[in-house]
Design a protein around this motif. Structure first.
Motif, PDB file in Angstrom:
ATOM      1  N   ALA A  56      29.723  19.382  57.585  1.00  0.00           N
ATOM      2  CA  ALA A  56      30.866  20.096  58.370  1.00  0.00           C
ATOM      3  C   ALA A  56      31.466  19.134  59.307  1.00  0.00           C
ATOM      4  CB  ALA A  56      30.473  21.386  58.918  1.00  0.00           C
ATOM      5  N   LEU A  57      30.240  18.428  60.266  1.00  0.00           N
ATOM      6  CA  LEU A  57      31.091  17.349  61.127  1.00  0.00           C
ATOM      7  C   LEU A  57      31.819  16.360  60.460  1.00  0.00           C
ATOM      8  CD1 LEU A  57      27.799  17.397  63.569  1.00  0.00           C
ATOM      9  CD2 LEU A  57      29.994  18.512  63.943  1.00  0.00           C
ATOM     10  N   GLU A  58      31.326  15.823  59.400  1.00  0.00           N
ATOM     11  CA  GLU A  58      31.988  14.845  58.575  1.00  0.00           C
ATOM     12  C   GLU A  58      33.151  15.173  58.242  1.00  0.00           C
ATOM     13  OE1 GLU A  58      29.241  13.758  55.669  1.00  0.00           O
ATOM     14  OE2 GLU A  58      28.008  12.290  56.910  1.00  0.00           O
ATOM     15  N   THR A  59      33.292  16.288  57.745  1.00  0.00           N
ATOM     16  CA  THR A  59      34.606  17.012  57.368  1.00  0.00           C
ATOM     17  C   THR A  59      35.584  17.033  58.264  1.00  0.00           C
ATOM     18  OG1 THR A  59      33.663  18.122  55.347  1.00  0.00           O
ATOM     19  CG2 THR A  59      35.690  18.961  56.175  1.00  0.00           C
ATOM     20  N   ARG A  60      35.154  17.362  59.466  1.00  0.00           N
ATOM     21  CA  ARG A  60      36.095  17.435  60.614  1.00  0.00           C
ATOM     22  C   ARG A  60      36.530  16.259  61.127  1.00  0.00           C
ATOM     23  NH1 ARG A  60      38.783  22.065  59.978  1.00  0.00           N
ATOM     24  NH2 ARG A  60      37.533  24.009  60.252  1.00  0.00           N
ATOM     25  N   GLY A  61      35.847  14.924  60.974  1.00  0.00           N
ATOM     26  CA  GLY A  61      36.119  13.894  61.378  1.00  0.00           C
ATOM     27  C   GLY A  61      35.334  13.790  62.985  1.00  0.00           C
ATOM     28  N   LEU A  62      34.351  14.649  63.167  1.00  0.00           N
ATOM     29  CA  LEU A  62      33.723  14.649  64.361  1.00  0.00           C
ATOM     30  C   LEU A  62      32.429  13.504  64.379  1.00  0.00           C
ATOM     31  CD1 LEU A  62      33.618  18.370  65.181  1.00  0.00           C
ATOM     32  CD2 LEU A  62      34.703  16.589  66.553  1.00  0.00           C
ATOM     33  N   ILE A  63      32.068  13.071  63.181  1.00  0.00           N
ATOM     34  CA  ILE A  63      31.184  12.074  62.864  1.00  0.00           C
ATOM     35  C   ILE A  63      31.565  11.171  61.716  1.00  0.00           C
ATOM     36  CG2 ILE A  63      29.146  13.167  64.054  1.00  0.00           C
ATOM     37  CD1 ILE A  63      28.038  13.782  61.107  1.00  0.00           C
ATOM     38  N   ARG A  64      31.242  10.217  61.681  1.00  0.00           N
ATOM     39  CA  ARG A  64      31.591   9.390  60.319  1.00  0.00           C
ATOM     40  C   ARG A  64      30.550   9.376  59.544  1.00  0.00           C
ATOM     41  NH1 ARG A  64      35.397   5.742  61.811  1.00  0.00           N
ATOM     42  NH2 ARG A  64      35.979   5.164  63.967  1.00  0.00           N
ATOM     43  N   GLU A  65      31.214   9.411  58.184  1.00  0.00           N
ATOM     44  CA  GLU A  65      30.262   9.493  57.080  1.00  0.00           C
ATOM     45  C   GLU A  65      29.257   8.310  57.030  1.00  0.00           C
ATOM     46  OE1 GLU A  65      30.258  10.368  52.454  1.00  0.00           O
ATOM     47  OE2 GLU A  65      31.891  10.594  53.620  1.00  0.00           O
ATOM     48  N   ALA A  66      28.060   8.374  57.245  1.00  0.00           N
ATOM     49  CA  ALA A  66      27.130   7.160  57.278  1.00  0.00           C
ATOM     50  C   ALA A  66      26.619   6.594  55.890  1.00  0.00           C
ATOM     51  CB  ALA A  66      26.016   7.526  58.350  1.00  0.00           C
ATOM     52  N   SER A  67      26.702   5.414  55.811  1.00  0.00           N
ATOM     53  CA  SER A  67      25.922   4.944  54.632  1.00  0.00           C
ATOM     54  C   SER A  67      24.360   5.039  54.775  1.00  0.00           C
ATOM     55  CB  SER A  67      26.206   3.518  54.534  1.00  0.00           C
ATOM     56  OG  SER A  67      25.538   2.716  55.576  1.00  0.00           O
ATOM     57  N   SER A  68      23.460   4.792  53.612  1.00  0.00           N
ATOM     58  CA  SER A  68      22.149   5.021  53.549  1.00  0.00           C
ATOM     59  C   SER A  68      21.600   3.881  54.553  1.00  0.00           C
ATOM     60  CB  SER A  68      21.752   4.882  52.135  1.00  0.00           C
ATOM     61  OG  SER A  68      21.945   3.419  51.736  1.00  0.00           O
ATOM     62  N   VAL A  69      22.299   2.730  54.777  1.00  0.00           N
ATOM     63  CA  VAL A  69      21.718   1.838  55.568  1.00  0.00           C
ATOM     64  C   VAL A  69      21.905   2.311  57.168  1.00  0.00           C
ATOM     65  CG1 VAL A  69      21.740  -0.574  56.507  1.00  0.00           C
ATOM     66  CG2 VAL A  69      21.947   0.075  54.033  1.00  0.00           C
ATOM     67  N   ASP A  70      23.020   2.927  57.248  1.00  0.00           N
ATOM     68  CA  ASP A  70      23.391   3.196  58.753  1.00  0.00           C
ATOM     69  C   ASP A  70      22.564   4.306  59.237  1.00  0.00           C
ATOM     70  OD1 ASP A  70      25.482   1.613  58.962  1.00  0.00           O
ATOM     71  OD2 ASP A  70      26.999   2.901  58.203  1.00  0.00           O
ATOM     72  N   THR A  97      41.877  13.024  61.269  1.00  0.00           N
ATOM     73  CA  THR A  97      41.486  13.866  60.136  1.00  0.00           C
ATOM     74  C   THR A  97      41.645  15.269  60.411  1.00  0.00           C
ATOM     75  OG1 THR A  97      39.117  12.340  60.129  1.00  0.00           O
ATOM     76  CG2 THR A  97      39.009  14.385  59.034  1.00  0.00           C
ATOM     77  N   ALA A  98      41.644  15.858  61.339  1.00  0.00           N
ATOM     78  CA  ALA A  98      41.931  17.304  61.720  1.00  0.00           C
ATOM     79  C   ALA A  98      43.714  17.289  61.922  1.00  0.00           C
ATOM     80  CB  ALA A  98      41.296  17.689  62.913  1.00  0.00           C
ATOM     81  N   GLU A  99      44.102  16.137  61.817  1.00  0.00           N
ATOM     82  CA  GLU A  99      45.744  16.376  61.941  1.00  0.00           C
ATOM     83  C   GLU A  99      46.197  16.946  63.061  1.00  0.00           C
ATOM     84  OE1 GLU A  99      47.053  17.612  58.206  1.00  0.00           O
ATOM     85  OE2 GLU A  99      46.812  16.079  57.116  1.00  0.00           O
ATOM     86  N   LEU A 100      45.700  16.540  64.221  1.00  0.00           N
ATOM     87  CA  LEU A 100      45.976  17.214  65.411  1.00  0.00           C
ATOM     88  C   LEU A 100      47.005  16.566  66.400  1.00  0.00           C
ATOM     89  CD1 LEU A 100      42.333  18.055  66.641  1.00  0.00           C
ATOM     90  CD2 LEU A 100      43.897  19.732  65.704  1.00  0.00           C
ATOM     91  N   ASP A 101      47.986  17.279  66.961  1.00  0.00           N
ATOM     92  CA  ASP A 101      48.674  16.797  68.242  1.00  0.00           C
ATOM     93  C   ASP A 101      48.198  17.310  69.383  1.00  0.00           C
ATOM     94  OD1 ASP A 101      50.800  16.139  69.761  1.00  0.00           O
ATOM     95  OD2 ASP A 101      52.441  16.709  68.478  1.00  0.00           O
ATOM     96  N   LEU A 102      47.603  16.841  69.938  1.00  0.00           N
ATOM     97  CA  LEU A 102      46.851  17.365  71.370  1.00  0.00           C
ATOM     98  C   LEU A 102      47.972  17.959  72.206  1.00  0.00           C
ATOM     99  CD1 LEU A 102      43.907  15.120  71.674  1.00  0.00           C
ATOM    100  CD2 LEU A 102      44.119  17.165  70.730  1.00  0.00           C
TER     101      LEU A 102
END
Length: 218
Positions: A56-70, A97-102
């Motif tokens: 869920a966090l990755e989908t929202r762009g709140l964390i980066r999708e980590a590689s196996s090494v990361d 990612t969330a297409e937000l205009d703050l």
């Protein structure tokens, strides 16, 4: 110095991976979260809650999708007791990612929804870890190690998301008044409480693991 540490950790990880290929039992099998097959409903639920939270966090762009090494390097840093490094581009990734205009009012409601989803996800991981710990004598040390890894990973991800939300709220204050942001502050505080809950659970699991290594420790 940071680059040297990363390179050293990468070399260690590669060496570990090579050893795992030839050895039937490896350090990774008992030290990295999610590396063993969950055998009880409580273990399965904790694994499911952690995976769902991360996704869920990755989908929202709140964390980066980590590689196996990361992921492996972050886990090794956690074992060493080191804090995650701050990602200054986190807010940019989230906004894009969330297409937000703050600068617009709808952004406040959308950020509030994301905050609620985040603290509820963290609460699900915490609840699952509590259920697992209640199994008591049915847990092996490897079970506890895996559970600790799952909770620490969830906590680290929640803290990263927390930092992104703080940055977003700081940006929002430049466009909106305090009254408009009051609901966000409530949800932000609830997320902080859930992060503290995960930290407490990690401490309890770490203490339980130490006790399993030396039952004389109380």
């Amino acid at each position: 110095m940071i680059a040297f540490r990363r390179a050293l950790l990468a070399i260690c990880f590669c060496s570990l991976a090579s050893a795992c290929a030839s050895a039937p039992i490896s350090v990774a099998a008992s030290s990295f979260p999610g590396s063993r097959t969950a055998s009880t409903p409580a273990q399965l639920e904790l694994e499911r809650a952690t995976d769902a939270f991360t996704s869920a966090l990755e989908t929202r762009g709140l964390i980066r999708e980590a590689s196996s090494v990361d992921t492996a390097m972050r886990w090794m840093n956690q074992l060493a007791g080191q804090e995650a490094e701050t990602d200054t581009s986190g807010l940019v990734l989230y906004v894009e990612t969330a297409e937000l205009d703050l600068a617009t009012l709808p952004a406040i409601n959308r950020v509030a929804i994301h905050l609620v989803e985040t603290w509820q996800g963290a609460a699900s991981v915490d609840a699952a870890s509590r259920v697992l710990m209640n199994e008591g004598a049915g847990l092996s040390r490897s079970d506890v190690t895996d559970a600790l890894g799952a909770v620490e990973t969830a906590m680290a991800n929640a803290q990263t998301a927390q930092s992104v939300f703080e940055a977003a709220m700081l940006e929002l204050t430049a466009h909106h008044d305090a009254e408009a942001l009051s609901s966000l502050r409530i949800e932000r505080d609830l997320l902080a409480l859930r992060v503290n809950d995960l930290r407490d659970r990690a401490d309890e699991l770490a203490a339980l693991r130490r006790q399993m290594r030396n039952p004389a420790i109380s």
